[in-house]
Design an enzyme around this catalytic site. Sequence first.
Site, PDB file in Angstrom:
ATOM      1  N   SER A   1       6.956   1.130  13.439  1.00  0.00           N
ATOM      2  CA  SER A   1       5.501   1.011  13.720  1.00  0.00           C
ATOM      3  C   SER A   1       5.085   1.672  14.984  1.00  0.00           C
ATOM      4  CB  SER A   1       4.925  -0.209  13.382  1.00  0.00           C
ATOM      5  OG  SER A   1       3.575  -0.248  13.827  1.00  0.00           O
TER       6      SER A   1
ATOM      7  N   GLY B   1       0.672  -1.090   0.050  1.00  0.00           N
ATOM      8  CA  GLY B   1       0.200   0.095  -0.045  1.00  0.00           C
ATOM      9  C   GLY B   1       0.848   1.215   0.013  1.00  0.00           C
TER      10      GLY B   1
ATOM     11  N   TYR C   1       4.723  -8.625  15.790  1.00  0.00           N
ATOM     12  CA  TYR C   1       4.970  -7.925  14.724  1.00  0.00           C
ATOM     13  C   TYR C   1       5.667  -6.573  15.339  1.00  0.00           C
ATOM     14  CZ  TYR C   1       3.684  -3.777  11.561  1.00  0.00           C
ATOM     15  OH  TYR C   1       3.723  -2.640  10.946  1.00  0.00           O
TER      16      TYR C   1
ATOM     17  N   LYS D   1       9.587  -4.681  15.074  1.00  0.00           N
ATOM     18  CA  LYS D   1       9.977  -3.484  14.714  1.00  0.00           C
ATOM     19  C   LYS D   1      10.911  -3.158  15.844  1.00  0.00           C
ATOM     20  CE  LYS D   1       7.611  -2.867  10.775  1.00  0.00           C
ATOM     21  NZ  LYS D   1       8.043  -2.781   9.638  1.00  0.00           N
TER      22      LYS D   1
HETATM   23  P1  NAI Z   1       1.582  -3.940   2.964  1.00  0.00           P
HETATM   24  O1  NAI Z   1       1.680  -5.123   3.834  1.00  0.00           O
HETATM   25  O2  NAI Z   1       0.737  -3.336   1.977  1.00  0.00           O
HETATM   26  O3  NAI Z   1       3.318  -4.000   2.068  1.00  0.00           O
HETATM   27  C1  NAI Z   1       4.394  -4.618   2.495  1.00  0.00           C
HETATM   28  C2  NAI Z   1       5.117  -5.380   1.301  1.00  0.00           C
HETATM   29  O4  NAI Z   1       6.186  -6.052   1.883  1.00  0.00           O
HETATM   30  C3  NAI Z   1       4.350  -6.291   0.778  1.00  0.00           C
HETATM   31  O5  NAI Z   1       4.169  -5.696  -0.830  1.00  0.00           O
HETATM   32  C4  NAI Z   1       4.899  -7.605   0.816  1.00  0.00           C
HETATM   33  O6  NAI Z   1       4.592  -8.130  -0.513  1.00  0.00           O
HETATM   34  C5  NAI Z   1       6.213  -7.094   0.961  1.00  0.00           C
HETATM   35  N1  NAI Z   1       6.975  -8.365   1.742  1.00  0.00           N
HETATM   36  C6  NAI Z   1       6.593  -9.192   2.754  1.00  0.00           C
HETATM   37  N2  NAI Z   1       7.263  -9.988   3.024  1.00  0.00           N
HETATM   38  C7  NAI Z   1       8.296  -9.839   2.270  1.00  0.00           C
HETATM   39  C8  NAI Z   1       9.528 -10.390   2.198  1.00  0.00           C
HETATM   40  N3  NAI Z   1       9.854 -11.700   2.705  1.00  0.00           N
HETATM   41  N4  NAI Z   1      10.337 -10.081   1.183  1.00  0.00           N
HETATM   42  C9  NAI Z   1      10.146  -9.082   0.472  1.00  0.00           C
HETATM   43  N5  NAI Z   1       9.254  -8.480   0.622  1.00  0.00           N
HETATM   44  C10 NAI Z   1       8.259  -8.707   1.537  1.00  0.00           C
HETATM   45  O7  NAI Z   1       2.010  -2.798   4.090  1.00  0.00           O
HETATM   46  P2  NAI Z   1       2.359  -1.206   4.019  1.00  0.00           P
HETATM   47  O8  NAI Z   1       0.919  -0.714   4.684  1.00  0.00           O
HETATM   48  O9  NAI Z   1       2.554  -0.628   2.601  1.00  0.00           O
HETATM   49  O10 NAI Z   1       3.376  -0.814   4.972  1.00  0.00           O
HETATM   50  C11 NAI Z   1       4.648  -0.836   4.479  1.00  0.00           C
HETATM   51  C12 NAI Z   1       5.697  -0.823   5.650  1.00  0.00           C
HETATM   52  O11 NAI Z   1       5.132   0.074   6.767  1.00  0.00           O
HETATM   53  C13 NAI Z   1       5.826  -2.213   6.515  1.00  0.00           C
HETATM   54  O12 NAI Z   1       6.826  -2.419   7.006  1.00  0.00           O
HETATM   55  C14 NAI Z   1       4.522  -1.973   7.632  1.00  0.00           C
HETATM   56  O13 NAI Z   1       5.052  -2.682   8.592  1.00  0.00           O
HETATM   57  C15 NAI Z   1       5.196  -0.162   7.804  1.00  0.00           C
HETATM   58  N6  NAI Z   1       3.863   0.454   8.642  1.00  0.00           N
HETATM   59  C16 NAI Z   1       2.824   0.605   7.992  1.00  0.00           C
HETATM   60  C17 NAI Z   1       1.850   1.578   8.196  1.00  0.00           C
HETATM   61  C18 NAI Z   1       0.418   1.840   7.705  1.00  0.00           C
HETATM   62  O14 NAI Z   1      -0.304   2.540   8.329  1.00  0.00           O
HETATM   63  N7  NAI Z   1       0.409   1.521   6.432  1.00  0.00           N
HETATM   64  C19 NAI Z   1       1.767   1.559  10.040  1.00  0.00           C
HETATM   65  C20 NAI Z   1       2.852   1.246  10.827  1.00  0.00           C
HETATM   66  C21 NAI Z   1       3.937   0.692   9.996  1.00  0.00           C
HETATM   67  C1  15L Z   2       0.896  -0.613  11.253  1.00  0.00           C
HETATM   68  O1  15L Z   2       1.861  -1.022  11.827  1.00  0.00           O
HETATM   69  C2  15L Z   2       0.009  -1.538  10.086  1.00  0.00           C
HETATM   70  O2  15L Z   2       1.040  -1.885   9.230  1.00  0.00           O
HETATM   71  C3  15L Z   2      -0.987  -0.873   9.425  1.00  0.00           C
HETATM   72  O3  15L Z   2      -1.614  -1.717   8.730  1.00  0.00           O
HETATM   73  C4  15L Z   2      -2.124  -0.544  10.253  1.00  0.00           C
HETATM   74  O4  15L Z   2      -2.621  -1.383  11.312  1.00  0.00           O
HETATM   75  C5  15L Z   2      -1.306   0.488  11.324  1.00  0.00           C
HETATM   76  O5  15L Z   2      -0.252  -0.025  12.136  1.00  0.00           O
HETATM   77  C6  15L Z   2      -2.278   1.053  12.714  1.00  0.00           C
HETATM   78  O6  15L Z   2      -1.763   0.957  13.727  1.00  0.00           O
HETATM   79  O7  15L Z   2      -3.255   1.714  12.371  1.00  0.00           O
END
Ligand code: NAI
Ligand code: 15L
Length: 267
Positions: A111, A14, A136, A140
Site C-alpha cells: 500500500s 472490493g 496498517y 505492509k
Molecule cells: P477489502 O477490505 O475490501 O478486502 C480485503 C479482504 O480480505 C476482505 O474480503 C476480508 O474479508 C479479507 N480478510 C480480512 N482479514 C482476513 C483474514 N484474517 N483472513 C482472510 N481474509 C481476510 O480491501 P480491498 O480494497 O479489496 O483491498 C485488497 C488489498 O489491497 C488489501 O490487502 C489492501 O490492503 C490492499 N490495498 C487496497 C487499496 C485500494 O485502494 N483498494 C489501496 C492499497 C492497498
Molecule cells: C489503502 O491502502 C486502503 O486499503 C484503501 O481503502 C484506500 O484507503 C487507499 O489505501 C488510499 O490510500 O486511498
Amino acid sequence: KVHEKLLLTGAAGGLGRALRERLKANCSVLRLSDVQPFGEAAAAEEVVLADLADAAAVDGMVKGVDAIVHLGGISVEGPFGPILQANIIGMYNLYEAARKHGVKRLVFASSNHVTGFYRQDQTLTADHPPRPDSFYGLSKAFGEDLSRFYFDRYGIETACVRIGSSFPEPKDRRMLATWLSFNDLHRLITACLTTPVLGHSIIFGMSDNAVTWWDNSRAHHVGYAPQDSSDVFREAVYARTPQPDLTDPAVQFQGGAFVKAGPFDSR
Ligand code: NAI
Ligand code: 15L
C-alpha cells in the site's frame, strides 16, 4: 494461460470482486479464498475459506497452486490486534506455505501507506525508505520485508505493489494522484505474473495520472504500461470538493486521512 492454478486471496473484498473475472484470463483454474463466505465456485474456479491467521488453513489454501495474488487482510487503519493477526502473522503463514509447497511467484497487495508520511510535494522511488503512516502501513512494510527475506533466502519472487487508491473512480482530490483503475490493476498484476525475471520488486500501483508522487523507474523490468488516467475525472472532482486546507496534515502528507487516524486504546 501462463498459470495452471492461481490463488487469489481477499476474494470477497472490493478488489477481489473486481479481479475475479479478469484473472480468469491468466490461469486454467482460479482458486478464490477469503475468511468470509462469498458464494459458490463457478466453472474453472475453486473456493477455499481460510483465516490467514490460521497456519493449517493457510497451508491447505496454498497447496496445489503455482502462483498467488495476495489481497487478503485488513485494508484500513485500526487497532493493532486484528492487523497483527491478518497482515503480519498472516503474511508469515502464507510465505511458509508457499515455501513448503514450492510456489515460486507472488503478487502482494502492499500500500501507499508504507510511505504515507512523505509529503505530497515529494516524488518517491522504490529506493526511498518506508515512512509508514499507520499500524496498517507498518504491517505492509513488514510484508515487504518478509517477502524480500523469502526471496533472498529461498528465491521466491514477489512483486510488492504499493496500490494507491483502486476504486471505480477517484473519490477526492488526493485520489487524482493515487488512482489506479481496475483494468490497470489487472494489467499490472498480469505484468508481474508474466515478466521473465521479477526478483523482489517494489512498484507503485497507479494509473497514468498527470499529477503523481511516485516514480516507477526502478521497475521497468516489470513491463507495466498503464492505459487509464484520473485526468478525465479532474474537473468533476474539483467541482464537487472544497479548496484544500494546506495546514491540514491529511492534505500535506501522501497518506491523506490515514496520517490522522487513532490513537486506538484497545489492542
Ligand atoms: P477489502 O477490505 O475490501 O478486502 C480485503 C479482504 O480480505 C476482505 O474480503 C476480508 O474479508 C479479507 N480478510 C480480512 N482479514 C482476513 C483474514 N484474517 N483472513 C482472510 N481474509 C481476510 O480491501 P480491498 O480494497 O479489496 O483491498 C485488497 C488489498 O489491497 C488489501 O490487502 C489492501 O490492503 C490492499 N490495498 C487496497 C487499496 C485500494 O485502494 N483498494 C489501496 C492499497 C492497498
Ligand atoms: C489503502 O491502502 C486502503 O486499503 C484503501 O481503502 C484506500 O484507503 C487507499 O489505501 C488510499 O490510500 O486511498
